[in-house]
Design an enzyme around this catalytic site. Structure first.
Site, PDB file in Angstrom:
ATOM      1  CG  ASP A  14      45.871  42.207  36.052  1.00 16.11           C
ATOM      2  OD1 ASP A  14      45.592  41.436  36.976  1.00 16.11           O
ATOM      3  OD2 ASP A  14      46.096  41.819  34.878  1.00 16.11           O
ATOM      4  NE  ARG A  94      50.188  45.268  26.556  1.00 14.22           N
ATOM      5  CZ  ARG A  94      48.929  45.387  26.955  1.00 14.22           C
ATOM      6  NH1 ARG A  94      48.335  46.554  26.921  1.00 14.22           N
ATOM      7  NH2 ARG A  94      48.248  44.353  27.379  1.00 14.22           N
ATOM      8  CG  ASP A 123      51.588  42.718  27.733  1.00 14.41           C
ATOM      9  OD1 ASP A 123      52.071  42.791  26.579  1.00 14.41           O
ATOM     10  OD2 ASP A 123      50.445  42.301  27.960  1.00 14.41           O
ATOM     11  CB  SER A 172      43.538  37.418  30.731  1.00 19.84           C
ATOM     12  OG  SER A 172      44.357  38.456  30.267  1.00 19.84           O
TER      13      SER A 172
HETATM   14  N1  ARG Z   1      50.659  36.377  24.345  1.00 16.07           N
HETATM   15  C1  ARG Z   1      50.426  37.648  23.751  1.00 16.07           C
HETATM   16  C2  ARG Z   1      51.642  38.501  23.840  1.00 16.07           C
HETATM   17  O1  ARG Z   1      52.470  38.303  24.673  1.00 16.07           O
HETATM   18  C3  ARG Z   1      49.226  38.351  24.319  1.00 16.07           C
HETATM   19  C4  ARG Z   1      49.331  38.760  25.763  1.00 16.07           C
HETATM   20  C5  ARG Z   1      48.115  39.408  26.349  1.00 16.07           C
HETATM   21  N2  ARG Z   1      47.019  38.498  26.326  1.00 16.07           N
HETATM   22  C6  ARG Z   1      45.914  38.618  27.050  1.00 16.07           C
HETATM   23  N3  ARG Z   1      45.003  37.750  26.821  1.00 16.07           N
HETATM   24  N4  ARG Z   1      45.756  39.524  27.955  1.00 16.07           N
HETATM   25  O2  ARG Z   1      51.782  39.424  23.075  1.00 16.07           O
END
Ligand code: ARG
Length: 391
Positions: A14, A94, A123, A172
């Site tokens: 990404d 984040r 995110d 991912s």
């Molecule tokens: N579901 C989790 C969250 O929203 C992790 C998101 C990122 N996951 C990933 N495999 N890139 O905090």
């Protein structure tokens, strides 16, 4: 001279195609930034990659200690588990990354930001809301979301414009000190058992002899584990040891902010052990009423962090309550690690309100049993009105 954009960069698909997109479509100079919060990456390689795909400048920022002190410790004190399962590793990271992007933007004199988030996940909310809480007029470009790109389209874009994407995993993955989040590929089938090759920290086939560990807490935070006092070492040590015992896998059907249900696997050995130990110690030192209200607020806190509202005033208000309760969360917890199981087997505290003399059936104590009869008479007063009803 082109304007500058600060891009949160990971080296993955990404954010790699975002570099190209920002240059080509927006005519911006791209300043890639990666924040080290304990992901096991080769940061020199990522820097090289950033330049090779067109970044004009790159920053690597070590924020591991800040992540522990200002995010992980709060999560421990809040026993933070979204939907009683997910220790929030990605969600906690984040806002910290967003704050670091702001620092770089101030340094570079720009108000333009970019991230590689999709429009389906959480995110994007965490980045956008944190950035705008500090810089309300920030301009945020999220190419994957804005162009409604699918993963296949992203791969096609990378091919068309020669963006190297060596990581071709079907998953991912997001990783930091507090856990690994794994989704995508075969895991999207909610009935499919996760293949073992997704795990990096946890040995799901562990067969080790039992082991005891002791964790000392002071004001709700761990201060010593197996003689280790440095917080970064404590967490990495626990991820390693508990992981080898097969502890810390969470297979979660999760409700995302956007209303979508998703299936995600987490590896979080240190988070699992520390929250379990911390919760247990709280039961020794906090009153029933404190525990009851705290558990409601913990759920709210976890939801706020999950849904991108780390900067909301409510989080600080809940923190104040929680910090007050933590003044008494001092003591030691003993845990037994067996392969694939974790049990608290002992706890002690100078602030304990457990009184062996009171609870014991064997000793005659100051507790006058005869008072109980009258108390129960009054306690059950209203239940008498259901007289005659049988179950
Ligand atoms: N579901 C989790 C969250 O929203 C992790 C998101 C990122 N996951 C990933 N495999 N890139 O905090």
């Amino acid at each position: 001279m082109s304007k500058k954009v600060v891009l949160a960069f990971s080296g993955g698909l990404d954010t790699s195609i975002s570099v190209s997109w920002l240059k080509k479509k927006h005519n911006l100079d791209v300043i890639t930034t990666i924040v080290d919060i304990g992901q096991d990456e080769n940061f020199d390689e990522i820097e090289k990659k950033a330049y090779s795909i067109g970044a004009s400048k790159h920053y690597t920022i070590d924020a591991k200690q800040e992540f522990i002190n200002n995010y992980i410790f709060s999560a421990i004190k809040s026993n933070a588990l979204y939907q009683n399962k997910y220790p929030l590793a990605t969600a906690l990271g984040r806002p910290l990354i967003a704050y670091k992007l702001i620092e770089i933007a101030n340094q570079e004199n720009t108000k333009i930001f970019s991230h590689g988030c999709t429009g389906k996940g959480n995110d994007q909310a965490r980045f956008d809301i944190t950035l705008r809480s500090v810089m309300p007029d920030a301009k945020i470009i999220a190419p994957v979301r804005d162009e409604n790109m699918s993963r296949d389209e992203e791969i096609q874009y990378a091919k068309d414009f020669n963006v190297s994407i060596e990581k071709k995993s079907q998953y991912s993955i997001d990783e930091n000190l507090w856990g690994r989040s794994i989704e995508g590929g075969i895991l999207e089938d909610s009935f499919e058992e996760p293949p073992k090759d997704i795990y990096k920290w946890v040995d799901v086939d562990s067969s080790l002899a039992d082991k005891y560990i002791e964790i000392d807490f002071n004001n709700g935070i761990p201060v010593s584990i197996d003689g280790i006092a440095d917080s970064l070492e404590m967490i990495t040590h626990l991820n390693d040891v508990a992981g080898k015992y097969g502890i810390g896998v969470v297979d979660h059907i999760e409700d995302r902010l956007m209303g979508i249900k998703s299936r995600e696997i987490y590896e979080a050995p240190a988070a699992t052990v520390l929250i379990e130990a911390h919760k247990d110690l709280e039961k020794l030192v906090l009153t029933r009423n404190e525990l009851e209200i705290k558990s409601l607020l913990e759920q709210k806190w976890s939801w706020m962090i999950y849904s991108g509202l780390f900067v909301d005033p409510l989080v600080k208000a809940i923190d104040s309550f929680i910090n007050k309760t933590q003044e008494r969360v001092n003591g030691t917890v003993r845990l037994k690690l067996k392969s694939n199981s974790l049990t608290v087997v002992g706890r002690k505290s100078e602030n304990s309100i457990y009184d062996q003399n009171l609870s014991s059936y064997s000793s005659s104590s100051d507790f006058n049993q005869t008072y109980s009869k009258g108390f129960i008479e009054i306690w059950g007063l209203q239940s008498k009105f259901n007289e005659g009803e049988t179950k």
